[in-house]
Write an enzyme that holds these catalytic residues in place. Structure first.
Site, PDB file in Angstrom:
ATOM      1  N   ASN A 132      -3.938   8.750   4.834  1.00  0.00           N
ATOM      2  CA  ASN A 132      -2.700   8.174   5.380  1.00  0.00           C
ATOM      3  C   ASN A 132      -2.610   8.175   6.902  1.00  0.00           C
ATOM      4  OD1 ASN A 132      -1.852   7.826   2.744  1.00  0.00           O
ATOM      5  ND2 ASN A 132      -0.628   9.695   2.694  1.00  0.00           N
ATOM      6  N   HIS A 135       0.406   4.459  -2.409  1.00  0.00           N
ATOM      7  CA  HIS A 135       0.170   5.826  -1.909  1.00  0.00           C
ATOM      8  C   HIS A 135       1.319   6.760  -2.272  1.00  0.00           C
ATOM      9  CE1 HIS A 135      -3.415   5.386   1.024  1.00  0.00           C
ATOM     10  NE2 HIS A 135      -3.480   4.485   0.066  1.00  0.00           N
ATOM     11  N   ASP A 136       2.496   6.212  -2.512  1.00  0.00           N
ATOM     12  CA  ASP A 136       3.592   7.044  -3.009  1.00  0.00           C
ATOM     13  C   ASP A 136       3.315   7.445  -4.460  1.00  0.00           C
ATOM     14  OD1 ASP A 136       6.024   8.365  -3.261  1.00  0.00           O
ATOM     15  OD2 ASP A 136       7.040   6.556  -3.988  1.00  0.00           O
ATOM     16  N   HIS A 159      -6.439  -5.789  -2.386  1.00  0.00           N
ATOM     17  CA  HIS A 159      -7.234  -5.944  -1.164  1.00  0.00           C
ATOM     18  C   HIS A 159      -7.514  -7.407  -0.855  1.00  0.00           C
ATOM     19  CE1 HIS A 159      -8.856  -1.509  -1.039  1.00  0.00           C
ATOM     20  NE2 HIS A 159      -7.551  -1.592  -0.932  1.00  0.00           N
ATOM     21  N   THR A 160      -6.785  -8.292  -1.461  1.00  0.00           N
ATOM     22  CA  THR A 160      -6.810  -9.707  -1.077  1.00  0.00           C
ATOM     23  C   THR A 160      -6.005  -9.920   0.204  1.00  0.00           C
ATOM     24  OG1 THR A 160      -6.242 -11.946  -1.777  1.00  0.00           O
ATOM     25  CG2 THR A 160      -4.798 -10.223  -2.556  1.00  0.00           C
ATOM     26  N   ARG A 190       0.823  -1.216   0.000  1.00  0.00           N
ATOM     27  CA  ARG A 190       0.000   0.000   0.000  1.00  0.00           C
ATOM     28  C   ARG A 190       0.861   1.272   0.000  1.00  0.00           C
ATOM     29  NH1 ARG A 190      -3.701   2.462   4.555  1.00  0.00           N
ATOM     30  NH2 ARG A 190      -5.222   3.585   3.288  1.00  0.00           N
ATOM     31  N   PRO A 245      -7.784   7.587  -3.821  1.00  0.00           N
ATOM     32  CA  PRO A 245      -9.212   7.237  -3.765  1.00  0.00           C
ATOM     33  C   PRO A 245      -9.650   6.949  -2.328  1.00  0.00           C
ATOM     34  CG  PRO A 245      -7.918   5.355  -4.533  1.00  0.00           C
ATOM     35  CD  PRO A 245      -6.951   6.487  -4.352  1.00  0.00           C
ATOM     36  N   VAL A 275       0.684  10.150  -5.600  1.00  0.00           N
ATOM     37  CA  VAL A 275       0.850  11.535  -5.147  1.00  0.00           C
ATOM     38  C   VAL A 275       2.209  12.043  -5.632  1.00  0.00           C
ATOM     39  CG1 VAL A 275       0.817  13.068  -3.150  1.00  0.00           C
ATOM     40  CG2 VAL A 275      -0.552  10.968  -3.124  1.00  0.00           C
ATOM     41  N   ASP A 310       8.028   8.866  -6.064  1.00  0.00           N
ATOM     42  CA  ASP A 310       9.207   9.668  -5.723  1.00  0.00           C
ATOM     43  C   ASP A 310       9.507   9.655  -4.226  1.00  0.00           C
ATOM     44  OD1 ASP A 310       7.073  11.045  -4.733  1.00  0.00           O
ATOM     45  OD2 ASP A 310       7.498  12.941  -5.739  1.00  0.00           O
TER      46      ASP A 310
HETATM   47  C1  HEM Z   1      -9.331   1.322  -5.782  1.00  0.00           C
HETATM   48  C2  HEM Z   1      -9.245   2.269  -4.888  1.00  0.00           C
HETATM   49  C3  HEM Z   1      -8.762   2.027  -3.487  1.00  0.00           C
HETATM   50  C4  HEM Z   1      -9.352   2.465  -2.356  1.00  0.00           C
HETATM   51  C5  HEM Z   1     -10.613   3.299  -2.255  1.00  0.00           C
HETATM   52  C6  HEM Z   1      -8.578   1.967  -1.251  1.00  0.00           C
HETATM   53  C7  HEM Z   1      -8.849   2.224   0.081  1.00  0.00           C
HETATM   54  C8  HEM Z   1      -8.275   1.548   1.128  1.00  0.00           C
HETATM   55  C9  HEM Z   1      -8.648   1.691   2.503  1.00  0.00           C
HETATM   56  C10 HEM Z   1      -9.723   2.628   3.035  1.00  0.00           C
HETATM   57  C11 HEM Z   1      -7.893   0.840   3.232  1.00  0.00           C
HETATM   58  C12 HEM Z   1      -7.964   0.611   4.738  1.00  0.00           C
HETATM   59  C13 HEM Z   1      -7.167   1.661   5.478  1.00  0.00           C
HETATM   60  C14 HEM Z   1      -7.446   1.658   6.947  1.00  0.00           C
HETATM   61  O1  HEM Z   1      -8.560   1.331   7.349  1.00  0.00           O
HETATM   62  O2  HEM Z   1      -6.527   2.025   7.733  1.00  0.00           O
HETATM   63  C15 HEM Z   1      -7.011   0.168   2.317  1.00  0.00           C
HETATM   64  C16 HEM Z   1      -6.103  -0.785   2.675  1.00  0.00           C
HETATM   65  C17 HEM Z   1      -5.223  -1.377   1.798  1.00  0.00           C
HETATM   66  N1  HEM Z   1      -5.054  -1.040   0.471  1.00  0.00           N
HETATM   67 FE1  HEM Z   1      -6.292   0.062  -0.643  1.00  0.00          FE
HETATM   68  N2  HEM Z   1      -7.526   1.237  -1.728  1.00  0.00           N
HETATM   69  C18 HEM Z   1      -7.591   1.259  -3.103  1.00  0.00           C
HETATM   70  C19 HEM Z   1      -6.685   0.696  -3.968  1.00  0.00           C
HETATM   71  C20 HEM Z   1      -5.556   0.024  -3.577  1.00  0.00           C
HETATM   72  C21 HEM Z   1      -4.468  -0.334  -4.434  1.00  0.00           C
HETATM   73  C22 HEM Z   1      -4.376   0.035  -5.912  1.00  0.00           C
HETATM   74  C23 HEM Z   1      -3.566  -1.010  -3.682  1.00  0.00           C
HETATM   75  C24 HEM Z   1      -2.238  -1.595  -4.069  1.00  0.00           C
HETATM   76  C25 HEM Z   1      -1.870  -1.873  -5.292  1.00  0.00           C
HETATM   77  C26 HEM Z   1      -4.100  -1.090  -2.353  1.00  0.00           C
HETATM   78  C27 HEM Z   1      -3.547  -1.769  -1.302  1.00  0.00           C
HETATM   79  C28 HEM Z   1      -4.074  -1.831  -0.028  1.00  0.00           C
HETATM   80  C29 HEM Z   1      -3.608  -2.748   0.990  1.00  0.00           C
HETATM   81  C30 HEM Z   1      -2.601  -3.847   0.779  1.00  0.00           C
HETATM   82  C31 HEM Z   1      -4.316  -2.440   2.141  1.00  0.00           C
HETATM   83  C32 HEM Z   1      -4.132  -3.069   3.521  1.00  0.00           C
HETATM   84  C33 HEM Z   1      -3.010  -2.337   4.222  1.00  0.00           C
HETATM   85  C34 HEM Z   1      -2.683  -2.826   5.626  1.00  0.00           C
HETATM   86  O3  HEM Z   1      -3.251  -3.791   6.102  1.00  0.00           O
HETATM   87  O4  HEM Z   1      -1.813  -2.178   6.254  1.00  0.00           O
HETATM   88  N3  HEM Z   1      -5.290  -0.416  -2.316  1.00  0.00           N
HETATM   89  N4  HEM Z   1      -7.244   0.629   1.063  1.00  0.00           N
END
Ligand code: HEM
Length: 331
Positions: free
Chosen positions: A104, A76-77, A203-204, A72, A173, A80, A84
């Protein structure tokens, strides 16, 4: 004869001006748009990739969720200001960084793992390996460590000297996004709807906080009733109550990098509103069905999209950015 000679004389500056302009353009192109390459550190820091892989493996063995968090961090890098390492900068007197931005704050993890890797690399090959490249390689190795696909990471990104909290708020997003919001957010970064759906498969793995799925589990109708009921027990409806309680993004196989996430969407078990938006009688439904039934297809689309994401506006060449010595601070 005399006029001809003088006209030949007058015409000389034009070809030389043209050559000078071409040379300057070529120089500018080479210095500002150098390409990323596979073998970038082969000569300057041959141990770089092994060092990163070993450190990531150790971190994920200690805490499996760390693999998700590092993946993640790279996302997020890149969204934005491009890939970089701006996300790693602490606030300074001259700018407010990205760590405190809405998506973040209290959520991003893994900064210490990156610090440790950077410390090792500074001992091995000082001021050579960028923090932005460390993030890209750590993301790839995290996916591998969790059982996902492997890909070649192109290297040679440099580190920014600034960060932007406001861009982090506008360009990432949010969990309440609908399909159009998601498609637009990714299109703004040059990523297609296929890239967007494939990347969402990240998100798997990983966890989300109650505050990010509360609205979905209490208000949404496109959610499996028993799934919603079980989530409600750990995440009370009242705003602020148990905000930080964690739920797996993929309830069927929380820490395995597989296509279970897409199967969940077919049964209305997406955790975030933005997850279920990918399968909600819309243009991406077919792709979700394909990925749910064809793990190899998802794997190859995911890899292609990760490479594209990793190529978003890198700083390259000698004039742009720097190689930070400490990922949290500009030199
Ligand atoms: C499609 C739009 C996306 C949205 C709206 C989104 C939003 C979120 C949110 C809200 C969380 C939970 C954060 C929290 O509750 O602290 C999350 C977790 C996560 N996201 Fe996304 N995300 C998106 C796309 C992506 C992409 C493109 C990736 C990586 C290629 C990604 C990887 C992850 C991972 C791995 C987690 C779990 C992180 C952890 O457990 O520390 N996400 N995301």
């Amino acid at each position: 004869m005399a006029p001809a000679a003088s006209s030949r004389h007058r015409s000389r500056p034009f070809p030389s001006l043209l050559i000078l302009t071409l040379a300057l353009t070529l120089f500018a192109t080479v210095t500002t748009k150098a390409q990323l390459s596979e073998n970038y550190y082969d000569a300057s820091c041959p141990a770089a990739l092994l060092t990163i892989r070993t450190a990531v493996a150790a971190a994920v063995l200690l805490d499996r969720r760390m693999g998700a968090s590092l993946l993640r961090l790279h996302f997020h890098d890149c969204f934005v200001q491009g890939c970089d390492a701006s996300v790693l900068l602490d606030d300074t007197g001259s700018f407010t960084g990205e760590k405190g931005a809405g998506p973040n704050a209290g959520s991003l993890r893994g900064f210490e793992v990156i610090d440790n890797i950077k410390m090792l690399l500074e001992l091995l090959c000082p001021q050579t390996v960028s923090c932005a490249d460390i993030l890209a390689v750590a993301a790839r190795d995290s996916v591998g460590q969790l059982g996902g696909p492997y890909w070649t990471v192109l290297l040679g990104r440099r580190d920014s000297t600034t960060a932007s909290a406001s861009l982090a708020n506008s360009d990432l997003p949010g969990p309440k996004s609908n399909l159009n919001n998601l498609l637009n957010t990714f299109a703004n970064k040059g990523l297609s709807s296929t890239d967007m759906v494939a990347l969402s498969g990240a998100h798997t793995v990983g966890r989300a906080q109650c505050k990010n799925c509360r609205a979905r589990i209490y208000n949404d109708t496109d959610i499996d009733a028993s799934f919603a009921a079980s989530l409600r027990t750990g995440c009370p409806q009242q705003a602020g109550a148990n905000d930080g309680a964690l739920e797996p993004l993929d309830a069927s196989s929380p820490d395995a990098f597989d296509n279970g996430y897409f199967g969940n969407l077919l049964s209305q078990r997406g955790l975030l509103h933005s997850d279920q938006a990918l399968f909600d009688v819309g243009t991406t439904d077919d792709l979700v069905r394909t990925y749910a039934s064809n793990s190899d297809q998802w794997g190859s689309d995911f890899v292609a999209a990760m490479v594209k994401m990793g190529n978003i506006s890198p700083l390259t060449g000698t004039d742009n950015g720097e190689i930070r010595m400490n990922c949290r601070r500009v030199n």
